[in-house]
Write an enzyme that holds these catalytic residues in place. Structure first.
Site, short mmCIF file in Angstrom:
data_model
loop_
_atom_site.label_atom_id
_atom_site.label_comp_id
_atom_site.label_asym_id
_atom_site.label_seq_id
_atom_site.Cartn_x
_atom_site.Cartn_y
_atom_site.Cartn_z
N HIS A 33 0.77 -1.23 0.02
CA HIS A 33 0.12 -0.08 0.03
C HIS A 33 0.73 1.32 0.01
CE1 HIS A 33 0.52 0.70 4.30
NE2 HIS A 33 0.59 -0.65 4.47
N CYS B 1 2.98 -5.25 6.49
CA CYS B 1 2.51 -4.79 5.34
C CYS B 1 3.83 -4.27 4.35
CB CYS B 1 1.56 -3.77 5.20
SG CYS B 1 0.04 -4.18 5.37
#
Length: 191
Positions: free
Chosen positions: A149, A165
């Site tokens: 992201h 992440c």
């Protein structure tokens, strides 16, 4: 337009057949996933359909794939065996390491909602959202979601700071996002 009755019937049967397949897929998705209200970044059926209709054929022709290298903190975008572009990334911190293995893109979202993994606080899209403007989900379990992201803290790219992440500069994730489709292979390597 469609004045020939046999052609009109054939088109009508194709439409009903497609509708039946979509209903079967919807039923399968509903039966195989937990309550989407409890997990805010699960793919919606509409976004999955839009993504499938938008780009799987060009993606298959390109044979796109991603390789994430944790130690050097790099994400590589390949078409076939050709390295097209390499990006600097941030990865998971100690005790929140980015998982290693073979994955595929499971979810593509623009302007995602973020839910803090510890407090459960929901942060809507905007400048305070740590996911930035794009989400590419590739690993899920009951409580945690791992993906690639954007970030609202681009100065942290190149460090081990996330909750597992892979963070990218927001402009770069927007560029990469356009080249991906559900099913794009992702390999996460420790080196």
């Amino acid at each position: 337009m469609l004045t020939n009755p046999p052609i009109r019937r054939s088109v009508m049967l194709l439409c009903f057949g497609a509708a039946g397949l979509l209903l079967a897929a919807e039923w399968h998705i509903l039966r195989s996933q937990p309550d989407p209200v409890a997990i805010p970044i699960r793919p919606t059926r509409v976004s999955q359909l839009a993504t499938l209709l938008r780009s799987p054929l060009p993606n298959m022709v390109r044979e796109a794939r991603l390789v994430i290298r944790l130690a050097p903190k790099k994400l590589e975008y390949y078409e076939g065996d050709t390295l097209i572009k390499q990006y600097d990334i941030a990865v998971g911190q100690a005790d929140w390491e980015t998982p290693v293995g073979h994955f595929s893109v499971l979810d593509l979202r623009e302007n995602p909602l973020w839910k803090h993994p510890i407090t459960g606080e929901a942060i809507p899209t905007g400048p305070n959202n740590p996911l930035g403007s794009r989400w590419v989900g590739f690993a899920y379990d009951d409580e945690y979601h791992i993906g690639i992201h954007g970030t609202n803290q681009e100065e942290l790219v190149g460090q081990a700071v996330s909750h597992g992440c892979v963070r990218m500069r927001d402009g770069e994730i927007q560029e990469l996002f356009q080249k991906l489709a559900i099913g794009t292979p992702i390999t996460v390597s420790p080196d």
